[in-house]
Design a protein around this motif. Structure first.
Motif, PDB file in Angstrom:
ATOM      1  N   THR A  50      -2.845   7.403   8.369  1.00  0.00           N
ATOM      2  CA  THR A  50      -3.551   8.322   9.259  1.00  0.00           C
ATOM      3  C   THR A  50      -3.374   9.776   8.830  1.00  0.00           C
ATOM      4  OG1 THR A  50      -1.615   8.330  10.724  1.00  0.00           O
ATOM      5  CG2 THR A  50      -3.385   6.770  11.232  1.00  0.00           C
ATOM      6  N   TRP A  51      -2.254  10.095   8.187  1.00  0.00           N
ATOM      7  CA  TRP A  51      -1.976  11.464   7.768  1.00  0.00           C
ATOM      8  C   TRP A  51      -2.582  11.821   6.417  1.00  0.00           C
ATOM      9  CZ3 TRP A  51       0.366  10.603   3.232  1.00  0.00           C
ATOM     10  CH2 TRP A  51       1.124   9.425   3.087  1.00  0.00           C
ATOM     11  N   CYS A  52      -3.234  10.856   5.788  1.00  0.00           N
ATOM     12  CA  CYS A  52      -3.761  11.020   4.418  1.00  0.00           C
ATOM     13  C   CYS A  52      -5.179  11.595   4.451  1.00  0.00           C
ATOM     14  CB  CYS A  52      -3.732   9.675   3.698  1.00  0.00           C
ATOM     15  SG  CYS A  52      -4.627   9.649   2.139  1.00  0.00           S
ATOM     16  N   GLY A  53      -5.324  12.848   4.016  1.00  0.00           N
ATOM     17  CA  GLY A  53      -6.640  13.467   3.988  1.00  0.00           C
ATOM     18  C   GLY A  53      -7.632  12.787   3.062  1.00  0.00           C
ATOM     19  N   PRO A  54      -7.260  12.519   1.793  1.00  0.00           N
ATOM     20  CA  PRO A  54      -8.196  11.858   0.872  1.00  0.00           C
ATOM     21  C   PRO A  54      -8.655  10.485   1.356  1.00  0.00           C
ATOM     22  CG  PRO A  54      -6.405  12.875  -0.348  1.00  0.00           C
ATOM     23  CD  PRO A  54      -6.033  12.968   1.099  1.00  0.00           C
ATOM     24  N   CYS A  55      -7.808   9.803   2.148  1.00  0.00           N
ATOM     25  CA  CYS A  55      -8.187   8.483   2.672  1.00  0.00           C
ATOM     26  C   CYS A  55      -9.438   8.583   3.538  1.00  0.00           C
ATOM     27  CB  CYS A  55      -7.053   7.881   3.492  1.00  0.00           C
ATOM     28  SG  CYS A  55      -5.546   7.542   2.551  1.00  0.00           S
ATOM     29  N   LYS A  56      -9.567   9.698   4.244  1.00  0.00           N
ATOM     30  CA  LYS A  56     -10.701   9.874   5.142  1.00  0.00           C
ATOM     31  C   LYS A  56     -12.007  10.035   4.371  1.00  0.00           C
ATOM     32  CE  LYS A  56      -7.688  11.990   8.592  1.00  0.00           C
ATOM     33  NZ  LYS A  56      -7.327  13.225   9.325  1.00  0.00           N
ATOM     34  N   GLY A  94       5.658  -4.252  -8.157  1.00  0.00           N
ATOM     35  CA  GLY A  94       5.128  -3.329  -9.154  1.00  0.00           C
ATOM     36  C   GLY A  94       3.904  -2.543  -8.728  1.00  0.00           C
ATOM     37  N   LEU A  95       3.411  -2.734  -7.495  1.00  0.00           N
ATOM     38  CA  LEU A  95       2.259  -1.965  -7.049  1.00  0.00           C
ATOM     39  C   LEU A  95       2.695  -0.553  -6.685  1.00  0.00           C
ATOM     40  CD1 LEU A  95       0.166  -4.438  -4.869  1.00  0.00           C
ATOM     41  CD2 LEU A  95      -0.383  -3.522  -7.114  1.00  0.00           C
ATOM     42  N   PRO A  96       1.979   0.460  -7.136  1.00  0.00           N
ATOM     43  CA  PRO A  96       2.367   1.860  -6.888  1.00  0.00           C
ATOM     44  C   PRO A  96       1.879   2.338  -5.526  1.00  0.00           C
ATOM     45  CG  PRO A  96       0.437   1.805  -8.288  1.00  0.00           C
ATOM     46  CD  PRO A  96       0.816   0.358  -8.027  1.00  0.00           C
ATOM     47  N   LEU A  97       2.524   1.896  -4.481  1.00  0.00           N
ATOM     48  CA  LEU A  97       2.082   2.223  -3.129  1.00  0.00           C
ATOM     49  C   LEU A  97       2.838   3.403  -2.527  1.00  0.00           C
ATOM     50  CD1 LEU A  97       1.654  -1.396  -1.677  1.00  0.00           C
ATOM     51  CD2 LEU A  97      -0.040   0.075  -2.790  1.00  0.00           C
ATOM     52  N   GLN A  98       3.556   4.146  -3.386  1.00  0.00           N
ATOM     53  CA  GLN A  98       4.287   5.306  -2.881  1.00  0.00           C
ATOM     54  C   GLN A  98       3.337   6.410  -2.434  1.00  0.00           C
ATOM     55  OE1 GLN A  98       4.772   3.857  -5.788  1.00  0.00           O
ATOM     56  NE2 GLN A  98       6.903   3.166  -5.924  1.00  0.00           N
ATOM     57  N   SER A  99       2.104   6.394  -2.977  1.00  0.00           N
ATOM     58  CA  SER A  99       1.116   7.394  -2.575  1.00  0.00           C
ATOM     59  C   SER A  99      -0.180   6.693  -2.192  1.00  0.00           C
ATOM     60  CB  SER A  99       0.859   8.385  -3.715  1.00  0.00           C
ATOM     61  OG  SER A  99       0.309   7.730  -4.845  1.00  0.00           O
ATOM     62  N   VAL A 100      -0.915   7.314  -1.293  1.00  0.00           N
ATOM     63  CA  VAL A 100      -2.191   6.759  -0.848  1.00  0.00           C
ATOM     64  C   VAL A 100      -3.258   7.848  -0.952  1.00  0.00           C
ATOM     65  CG1 VAL A 100      -1.275   4.956   0.655  1.00  0.00           C
ATOM     66  CG2 VAL A 100      -1.528   7.295   1.547  1.00  0.00           C
ATOM     67  N   PRO A 101      -4.529   7.442  -1.081  1.00  0.00           N
ATOM     68  CA  PRO A 101      -4.996   6.061  -1.038  1.00  0.00           C
ATOM     69  C   PRO A 101      -4.746   5.310  -2.344  1.00  0.00           C
ATOM     70  CG  PRO A 101      -6.839   7.536  -1.407  1.00  0.00           C
ATOM     71  CD  PRO A 101      -5.646   8.406  -1.158  1.00  0.00           C
ATOM     72  N   THR A 102      -4.452   4.040  -2.213  1.00  0.00           N
ATOM     73  CA  THR A 102      -4.375   3.127  -3.339  1.00  0.00           C
ATOM     74  C   THR A 102      -5.249   1.920  -3.007  1.00  0.00           C
ATOM     75  OG1 THR A 102      -2.151   3.784  -4.012  1.00  0.00           O
ATOM     76  CG2 THR A 102      -2.896   1.609  -4.706  1.00  0.00           C
ATOM     77  N   VAL A 103      -6.112   1.554  -3.919  1.00  0.00           N
ATOM     78  CA  VAL A 103      -7.007   0.414  -3.713  1.00  0.00           C
ATOM     79  C   VAL A 103      -6.677  -0.639  -4.757  1.00  0.00           C
ATOM     80  CG1 VAL A 103      -9.400  -0.394  -3.694  1.00  0.00           C
ATOM     81  CG2 VAL A 103      -8.824   1.852  -2.739  1.00  0.00           C
ATOM     82  N   VAL A 104      -6.378  -1.843  -4.284  1.00  0.00           N
ATOM     83  CA  VAL A 104      -5.978  -2.939  -5.168  1.00  0.00           C
ATOM     84  C   VAL A 104      -7.003  -4.059  -5.051  1.00  0.00           C
ATOM     85  CG1 VAL A 104      -4.152  -4.556  -5.787  1.00  0.00           C
ATOM     86  CG2 VAL A 104      -3.568  -2.332  -4.781  1.00  0.00           C
ATOM     87  N   ALA A 105      -7.481  -4.544  -6.193  1.00  0.00           N
ATOM     88  CA  ALA A 105      -8.462  -5.625  -6.216  1.00  0.00           C
ATOM     89  C   ALA A 105      -7.769  -6.949  -6.496  1.00  0.00           C
ATOM     90  CB  ALA A 105      -9.514  -5.351  -7.290  1.00  0.00           C
ATOM     91  N   PHE A 106      -8.039  -7.934  -5.659  1.00  0.00           N
ATOM     92  CA  PHE A 106      -7.500  -9.289  -5.825  1.00  0.00           C
ATOM     93  C   PHE A 106      -8.623 -10.256  -6.159  1.00  0.00           C
ATOM     94  CE2 PHE A 106      -4.156  -7.235  -3.529  1.00  0.00           C
ATOM     95  CZ  PHE A 106      -2.989  -7.949  -3.778  1.00  0.00           C
ATOM     96  N   LEU A 114      -6.710  -1.941 -10.046  1.00  0.00           N
ATOM     97  CA  LEU A 114      -6.420  -1.002  -8.956  1.00  0.00           C
ATOM     98  C   LEU A 114      -6.783   0.410  -9.373  1.00  0.00           C
ATOM     99  CD1 LEU A 114      -3.625   0.816  -9.575  1.00  0.00           C
ATOM    100  CD2 LEU A 114      -2.553  -1.387  -9.224  1.00  0.00           C
ATOM    101  N   PHE A 115      -6.902   1.279  -8.378  1.00  0.00           N
ATOM    102  CA  PHE A 115      -7.040   2.704  -8.659  1.00  0.00           C
ATOM    103  C   PHE A 115      -6.388   3.480  -7.522  1.00  0.00           C
ATOM    104  CE2 PHE A 115     -10.980   1.972  -6.216  1.00  0.00           C
ATOM    105  CZ  PHE A 115     -10.977   3.048  -5.342  1.00  0.00           C
ATOM    106  N   GLN A 116      -6.070   4.741  -7.795  1.00  0.00           N
ATOM    107  CA  GLN A 116      -5.458   5.611  -6.802  1.00  0.00           C
ATOM    108  C   GLN A 116      -6.258   6.891  -6.667  1.00  0.00           C
ATOM    109  OE1 GLN A 116      -1.286   5.541  -8.468  1.00  0.00           O
ATOM    110  NE2 GLN A 116      -0.768   5.067  -6.344  1.00  0.00           N
TER     111      GLN A 116
END
Length: 314
Positions: A50-56, A94-106, A114-116
């Motif tokens: 919710t605090w992530c500006g780029p996520c919006k 090993g997923l780099p979830l320390q920063s968001v947004p992160t999009v992972v494809a399964f 994935l991309f960030q």
């Protein structure tokens, strides 16, 4: 602690793919909504906060592109602050979830890509198109065409070539797509390849308007390259003899090659005005060839048609 992401449990919820294309997920439903669902279609997981500006910015773009894909890919949105246990376990994998947004494809129960960061919508489309290709899926043809045309408008001919090529593979008898392949090859300087593409067009579309127009574009490019180097000579010949219609037509070709389409139109209109019938209406035919090569919706083509009609019907 419960094991949230355990490949050994993948078979436990077989067939339990999410019914919706886009949904909110959590650590309780991750196996079903993501891992198992990815056995049917690729699944994107949008890790956000919710605090992530780029996520919006990114999430609406993801939703738009996934919706346009017509069920060929799904999106699961996970709030990292509400699902810390899941995030911790995926981070250990090993997923780099320390920063968001992160999009992972399964896909097929495994992480495919994935991309960030907040990519623009065009890059999101490209990412999903690559995902679908890897998974053997296809974007809707209308979506591919729209994206290819947008890439052309932006001058990104490499992207346009890839998109027109994908569409041609889906629909081998799509004349507009094949013409797009040829035109983008021409824009990239691959003239011979462009000609080969058109020469090898399926018989059903060999004479389609789009294919014919692409051929004209190649011819105009070749003729223009030769004429451009002699532009000054043509101007001098016309100055010496205003009724040198051959020089005026050659001048128009040179002007077109110099990206002066309005000037090319005016040169041919003047030739038609002076002697419409000269050399079996060569000036009028050259003008129609320009319209075909440039595209009938090109501003210079529209203006040229108005000028032509004013001369022919005066």
């Amino acid at each position: 602690m419960d094991v949230i992401f355990d490949p050994a449990r993948q078979g436990a919820t077989a067939g339990g793919a999410a019914a919706g294309t886009i949904k909110d997920g959590d650590q309780k439903t991750f196996m079903q909504d993501v891992v198992e669902a990815s056995r049917e279609v690729p699944v994107l997981v949008d890790f956000w906060a919710t605090w992530c500006g780029p996520c919006k910015t990114l999430t609406p773009a993801l939703e738009k592109v996934v919706t346009a894909a017509g069920g060929r890919v799904r999106l699961v949105k996970i709030d990292i602050d509400k699902n810390r246990q899941l995030v911790a376990q995926l981070t250990q994998m090993g997923l780099p979830l320390q920063s968001v947004p992160t999009v992972v494809a399964f896909w097929q129960g495994q992480i495919l890509d994935l991309f960030q960061g907040a990519l623009p919508e065009s890059e999101v489309k490209r990412f999903i198109e690559g995902l679908l290709k890897a998974a053997g899926g296809q974007m809707p043809t209308a979506d591919l065409m729209a994206e290819a045309e947008a890439a052309v408008a932006q001058g990104d001919h490499h992207a346009a070539l890839e998109l027109f090529g994908a569409l041609s593979q889906q629909e081998p008898e799509n004349a507009k797509a094949l013409a797009g392949v040829a035109r983008t090859l021409l824009a990239l300087g691959e003239e011979e390849q462009a000609k080969a593409v058109l020469d090898n067009a399926p018989d059903k579309i060999k004479e389609a308007a789009e294919i014919t127009a692409a051929r004209s574009a190649i011819e105009v490019e070749i003729e223009g390259r030769r004429a451009k180097a002699m532009l000054a000579e043509f101007q001098n010949r016309i100055a010496a003899d205003p009724d040198d219609h051959a020089a005026r037509i050659d001048l128009a070709v040179a002007l077109s090659a110099s990206d002066d389409r309005d000037g090319a139109v005016d040169a041919l209109i003047e030739a038609i005005r002076r002697d419409r019938a000269w050399n079996e209406e060569a000036a009028r035919k050259q003008l129609l060839k320009f319209f075909e090569a440039w595209g009938f919706d090109d501003p210079a083509s529209k203006a040229g048609r108005r000028k032509l009609s004013s001369v022919l019907f005066r």
